[in-house]
Design an enzyme around this catalytic site. Structure first.
Site, PDB file in Angstrom:
ATOM      1  N   ILE A 208       0.892  -1.157   0.000  1.00 46.31           N
ATOM      2  CA  ILE A 208       0.000   0.000   0.000  1.00 46.31           C
ATOM      3  C   ILE A 208       0.933   1.211   0.000  1.00 46.31           C
ATOM      4  O   ILE A 208       1.492   1.572   1.033  1.00 46.31           O
ATOM      5  CB  ILE A 208      -0.928   0.010   1.217  1.00 46.31           C
ATOM      6  CG1 ILE A 208      -1.816  -1.243   1.199  1.00 46.31           C
ATOM      7  CG2 ILE A 208      -1.792   1.262   1.228  1.00 46.31           C
ATOM      8  CD1 ILE A 208      -2.792  -1.328   2.363  1.00 46.31           C
ATOM      9  N   PRO A 209       1.143   1.837  -1.177  1.00 43.05           N
ATOM     10  CA  PRO A 209       2.290   2.739  -1.371  1.00 43.05           C
ATOM     11  C   PRO A 209       2.104   4.146  -0.813  1.00 43.05           C
ATOM     12  O   PRO A 209       2.022   5.128  -1.564  1.00 43.05           O
ATOM     13  CB  PRO A 209       2.441   2.755  -2.895  1.00 43.05           C
ATOM     14  CG  PRO A 209       1.043   2.564  -3.398  1.00 43.05           C
ATOM     15  CD  PRO A 209       0.384   1.627  -2.420  1.00 43.05           C
ATOM     16  N   CYS A 210       2.093   4.260   0.505  1.00 43.65           N
ATOM     17  CA  CYS A 210       1.961   5.583   1.110  1.00 43.65           C
ATOM     18  C   CYS A 210       3.206   6.435   0.858  1.00 43.65           C
ATOM     19  O   CYS A 210       3.164   7.657   1.036  1.00 43.65           O
ATOM     20  CB  CYS A 210       1.666   5.474   2.606  1.00 43.65           C
ATOM     21  SG  CYS A 210       2.777   4.411   3.532  1.00 43.65           S
ATOM     22  N   HIS A 211       4.307   5.807   0.413  1.00 43.23           N
ATOM     23  CA  HIS A 211       5.509   6.573   0.102  1.00 43.23           C
ATOM     24  C   HIS A 211       5.335   7.421  -1.154  1.00 43.23           C
ATOM     25  O   HIS A 211       6.157   8.301  -1.430  1.00 43.23           O
ATOM     26  CB  HIS A 211       6.718   5.630  -0.077  1.00 43.23           C
ATOM     27  CG  HIS A 211       6.542   4.623  -1.162  1.00 43.23           C
ATOM     28  ND1 HIS A 211       5.832   3.446  -0.986  1.00 43.23           N
ATOM     29  CD2 HIS A 211       6.980   4.607  -2.457  1.00 43.23           C
ATOM     30  CE1 HIS A 211       5.850   2.755  -2.113  1.00 43.23           C
ATOM     31  NE2 HIS A 211       6.533   3.438  -3.023  1.00 43.23           N
TER      32      HIS A 211
END
Length: 282
Positions: A246-249
């Site tokens: 889950i690419p919160c970056h």
């Protein structure tokens, strides 16, 4: 004029939130909360959704659930006691709240995941040692952890009575393929997530950001039709339990600054640069 109205609406929502936190045991209706801030129910519903990122009903449910969780952690408190003290009409309503938000029943929560088996393992990746954990329902936790003991402590604190088993799992290997740039023909990875409706909506939106692309917190808020809820979006991003997948970056500040990252801004920079390089050479 618009800025003045924003200030008024902010003050109304702040007053409404304080009212709900103080009176949630009475399970106030939408009309009751709207009357407290002197607006119509329809108008209040709209501005609350804009500013808080969720509906008044969902906020009341989440506030009630948080209180029930605190009660259930006390040894002598029964499900009936928690239901009564939370102001809900029946234990079935409490059960539904837990299932919808926590992904487990009140009894399972009170038992600290007693009957839940969590398989976990530590794996080397390009971006540091990674803890991957899963249940029968899917991946429940991915975290960059330099300290194995501390990482396991955090995982265990979420499910203090769950059975934790160390060992490689097939679903763990599926996660690791992402770090090897093997994004083709990946099996569908199932996630076992627990969160509010708003958190799940934010995490779903994160999954739609392509590798090599970045969005601002404000842009992500607009993507889920909550333009005024960028702060709430930021909080939901910070609560993301699944690193990288889950690419919160991929979310940064509007100014172009990186912003915060649960696993460190240096790692966030590295993740962004790596994905950008990969997409350039595709």
């Amino acid at each position: 004029m618009e800025k003045q109205q924003d200030v008024i609406n902010y003050e109304r929502i702040a007053a409404a939130i304080a009212f709900v936190k103080q009176h949630f045991r009475e399970q106030p209706s939408l009309s009751t909360i709207a009357d407290h801030v002197h607006v119509s129910p329809d108008h209040f519903q709209r501005i609350f959704q804009e500013w808080a990122g969720t509906s008044p009903k969902k906020f009341l449910q989440y506030t009630s659930l948080q209180h029930a969780k605190k009660l259930l952690l006390e040894k002598q408190v029964t499900l009936f006691d928690a239901t009564f003290e939370t102001g809900l009409s029946s234990t079935s309503r409490l059960h539904d709240l837990f299932i919808n938000i926590e992904g487990m029943s009140p009894a399972e929560f009170k038992n600290g995941g007693k009957d839940l088996t969590i398989h976990y393992g530590y794996y080397p990746t390009k971006f540091g040692q990674t803890l991957i954990a899963s249940t029968a329902k899917g991946i429940c936790y991915v975290s960059f952890e330099e300290d194995q003991q501390q990482g396991l402590f955090v995982l265990a604190s979420k499910f203090p009575r769950a059975s934790l088993r160390n060992g490689t799992r097939l679903e763990h290997q599926s996660v690791l393929r992402f770090f090897s740039n093997d994004w083709n023909n990946l099996p569908q990875i199932k996630l076992h997530l627990r969160g509010t409706d708003f958190q799940l909506k934010v995490w779903e939106a994160l999954l739609k950001i392509p590798a090599g692309k970045l969005l601002s917190y404000q842009e992500l808020a607009s993507e889920i039709n909550h333009e005024r809820a960028s702060r709430a979006v930021g909080n939901a991003i910070g609560s993301n339990p699944i690193a990288f997948l889950i690419p919160c970056h991929r979310v940064i500040q509007t100014s172009g600054l990186l912003g915060g990252y649960r696993w460190g801004t240096v790692r966030k920079s590295a993740l962004i640069a790596w994905e950008s390089a990969l997409t350039i050479h595709e």
